[in-house]
Design an enzyme around this catalytic site. Structure first.
Site, PDB file in Angstrom:
ATOM      1  N   LYS A 135       0.948  -1.105   0.124  1.00  0.00           N
ATOM      2  CA  LYS A 135      -0.083  -0.029   0.034  1.00  0.00           C
ATOM      3  C   LYS A 135       0.876   1.194  -0.018  1.00  0.00           C
ATOM      4  O   LYS A 135       2.049   1.273   0.304  1.00  0.00           O
ATOM      5  CB  LYS A 135      -1.023  -0.080   1.297  1.00  0.00           C
ATOM      6  N   TYR A 154     -12.603  -1.636  -3.835  1.00  0.00           N
ATOM      7  CA  TYR A 154     -13.067  -1.823  -2.319  1.00  0.00           C
ATOM      8  C   TYR A 154     -14.581  -1.615  -2.233  1.00  0.00           C
ATOM      9  O   TYR A 154     -15.035  -1.308  -1.295  1.00  0.00           O
ATOM     10  CB  TYR A 154     -12.457  -0.638  -1.338  1.00  0.00           C
ATOM     11  N   PHE A 207     -15.408   4.229   7.044  1.00  0.00           N
ATOM     12  CA  PHE A 207     -13.948   4.470   6.622  1.00  0.00           C
ATOM     13  C   PHE A 207     -13.897   4.569   5.297  1.00  0.00           C
ATOM     14  O   PHE A 207     -12.715   4.756   4.694  1.00  0.00           O
ATOM     15  CB  PHE A 207     -13.013   3.502   7.222  1.00  0.00           C
ATOM     16  N   ARG A 262      -2.240 -13.807   4.039  1.00  0.00           N
ATOM     17  CA  ARG A 262      -2.865 -13.063   5.191  1.00  0.00           C
ATOM     18  C   ARG A 262      -2.334 -13.354   6.545  1.00  0.00           C
ATOM     19  O   ARG A 262      -2.158 -12.676   7.490  1.00  0.00           O
ATOM     20  CB  ARG A 262      -4.290 -13.586   5.469  1.00  0.00           C
ATOM     21  N   THR A 304      -5.741  -7.046  10.447  1.00  0.00           N
ATOM     22  CA  THR A 304      -5.969  -5.664  10.072  1.00  0.00           C
ATOM     23  C   THR A 304      -5.417  -4.424  10.679  1.00  0.00           C
ATOM     24  O   THR A 304      -4.646  -3.597  10.107  1.00  0.00           O
ATOM     25  CB  THR A 304      -7.422  -5.832   9.816  1.00  0.00           C
ATOM     26  N   ARG A 314       1.990  -6.304   9.097  1.00  0.00           N
ATOM     27  CA  ARG A 314       1.566  -5.000   9.331  1.00  0.00           C
ATOM     28  C   ARG A 314       2.126  -4.654  10.801  1.00  0.00           C
ATOM     29  O   ARG A 314       1.886  -3.230  11.169  1.00  0.00           O
ATOM     30  CB  ARG A 314      -0.194  -5.439   9.539  1.00  0.00           C
ATOM     31  N   HIS A 364      -2.113  -5.395   1.771  1.00  0.00           N
ATOM     32  CA  HIS A 364      -3.680  -5.910   1.216  1.00  0.00           C
ATOM     33  C   HIS A 364      -3.450  -7.365   0.880  1.00  0.00           C
ATOM     34  O   HIS A 364      -2.569  -7.746   0.186  1.00  0.00           O
ATOM     35  CB  HIS A 364      -4.132  -5.083   0.310  1.00  0.00           C
ATOM     36  N   GLU A 380      -9.961  -9.984  -7.866  1.00  0.00           N
ATOM     37  CA  GLU A 380      -9.048  -9.078  -7.153  1.00  0.00           C
ATOM     38  C   GLU A 380      -7.734  -9.534  -8.189  1.00  0.00           C
ATOM     39  O   GLU A 380      -7.023  -8.296  -8.444  1.00  0.00           O
ATOM     40  CB  GLU A 380      -8.258  -9.369  -5.757  1.00  0.00           C
TER      41      GLU A 380
HETATM   42  P1  ADP Z   1      -8.290  -6.455   5.492  1.00  0.00           P
HETATM   43  O1  ADP Z   1      -7.374  -5.536   4.635  1.00  0.00           O
HETATM   44  O2  ADP Z   1      -7.462  -7.044   6.686  1.00  0.00           O
HETATM   45  O3  ADP Z   1      -8.876  -7.532   4.465  1.00  0.00           O
HETATM   46  P2  ADP Z   1     -10.905  -5.074   5.698  1.00  0.00           P
HETATM   47  O4  ADP Z   1     -11.060  -5.843   4.368  1.00  0.00           O
HETATM   48  O5  ADP Z   1     -11.849  -5.224   7.088  1.00  0.00           O
HETATM   49  O6  ADP Z   1      -9.225  -5.523   6.298  1.00  0.00           O
HETATM   50  O7  ADP Z   1     -10.494  -3.537   5.606  1.00  0.00           O
HETATM   51  C1  ADP Z   1      -9.961  -3.080   4.169  1.00  0.00           C
HETATM   52  C2  ADP Z   1      -9.225  -2.101   4.555  1.00  0.00           C
HETATM   53  O8  ADP Z   1      -9.805  -0.866   5.168  1.00  0.00           O
HETATM   54  C3  ADP Z   1      -8.056  -2.404   5.839  1.00  0.00           C
HETATM   55  O9  ADP Z   1      -6.828  -2.919   5.428  1.00  0.00           O
HETATM   56  C4  ADP Z   1      -7.703  -0.957   6.399  1.00  0.00           C
HETATM   57  O10 ADP Z   1      -6.747  -0.295   5.375  1.00  0.00           O
HETATM   58  C5  ADP Z   1      -9.191  -0.155   6.116  1.00  0.00           C
HETATM   59  N1  ADP Z   1      -9.922  -0.235   7.331  1.00  0.00           N
HETATM   60  C6  ADP Z   1     -10.466  -1.371   7.821  1.00  0.00           C
HETATM   61  N2  ADP Z   1     -11.110  -1.050   8.782  1.00  0.00           N
HETATM   62  C7  ADP Z   1     -11.101   0.276   9.191  1.00  0.00           C
HETATM   63  C8  ADP Z   1     -11.480   1.245  10.187  1.00  0.00           C
HETATM   64  N3  ADP Z   1     -12.203   0.883  11.122  1.00  0.00           N
HETATM   65  N4  ADP Z   1     -10.912   2.422  10.128  1.00  0.00           N
HETATM   66  C9  ADP Z   1     -10.236   3.046   9.077  1.00  0.00           C
HETATM   67  N5  ADP Z   1      -9.634   2.076   8.030  1.00  0.00           N
HETATM   68  C10 ADP Z   1     -10.192   0.753   8.105  1.00  0.00           C
HETATM   69 MG    MG Z   2     -10.419  -7.344   3.228  1.00  0.00          MG
END
Ligand code: ADP
Ligand code: MG
Length: 152
Positions: free
Chosen positions: A23, A63, A71, A99, A105, A116, A129, A140
């Site tokens: 990222k 996304y 967010f 992962r 996350t 992370r 990601h 994806e």
């Molecule tokens: P992951 O990337 O672990 O699969 P998610 O799919 O839930 O997690 O979220 C996508 C991305 O959005 C996260 O990697 C992070 O950059 C951002 N994100 C997730 N939850 C939050 C939050 N509560 N506040 C701000 N940013 C968030």
């Molecule tokens: Mg995700």
């Protein structure tokens, strides 16, 4: 012979693909090389890699599953804030393996030594990601790559 071919197909089919993104924060912090080293040392193979900068439209589409979340706007701003590297990775269990290497996350909750934990700054700015399931991995990977991009 036919038996051998079937065996080969079964072996090949066990391989799984996943999409990894380094990222914008991790690229800006010059952690790209360190993250690629973690990938290489893990045994995941890099089928394809590309540097690009997402447009807002691409980030919103990528996304889309989070579009109702509070967010979402912040996530789109973050993901378009600078260049990223996208990688198509392959191995047995690639989705889970990648992962696990990334960690939770939220960097504060991520395991010691995970990407992370090492390079993420916050729940929003978390360095990497990874696809979360076979169906999303397919979509994806195809978002950035075509079959002819993959080199073994
Ligand atoms: P992951 O990337 O672990 O699969 P998610 O799919 O839930 O997690 O979220 C996508 C991305 O959005 C996260 O990697 C992070 O950059 C951002 N994100 C997730 N939850 C939050 C939050 N509560 N506040 C701000 N940013 C968030
Ligand atoms: Mg995700």
């Amino acid at each position: 012979m036919a038996k051998q071919v079937n065996q080969l197909e079964r072996t090949t089919n066990m391989k799984e693909r996943t999409l990894a993104i380094i990222k914008p924060d991790a690229v800006a912090d010059k952690n790209t090389g360190r993250i690629i080293t973690i990938i290489e040392e893990s045994g995941l193979s890099i089928l394809a890699i590309k540097k690009l900068r997402l447009t807002a439209e691409q980030a919103r589409q990528f996304y889309a599953v989070h579009k109702e979340r509070a967010f979402f706007a912040e996530l789109v701003t973050y993901m378009t804030s600078g260049p990223i590297y996208v990688l198509a990775l392959e191995s047995d269990n690639a989705i889970k393996r990648w992962r696990a290497l990334m960690g939770a996350t939220n960097p504060a909750e991520a395991a010691e030594g995970s990407i992370r934990k090492l390079y993420g700054k916050s729940l929003s700015y978390n360095a990497s990601h990874g696809s979360d399931a076979p169906e999303t991995a397919k979509v994806e990977v195809a978002f950035f790559f075509k079959e002819s991009d993959f080199i073994r």
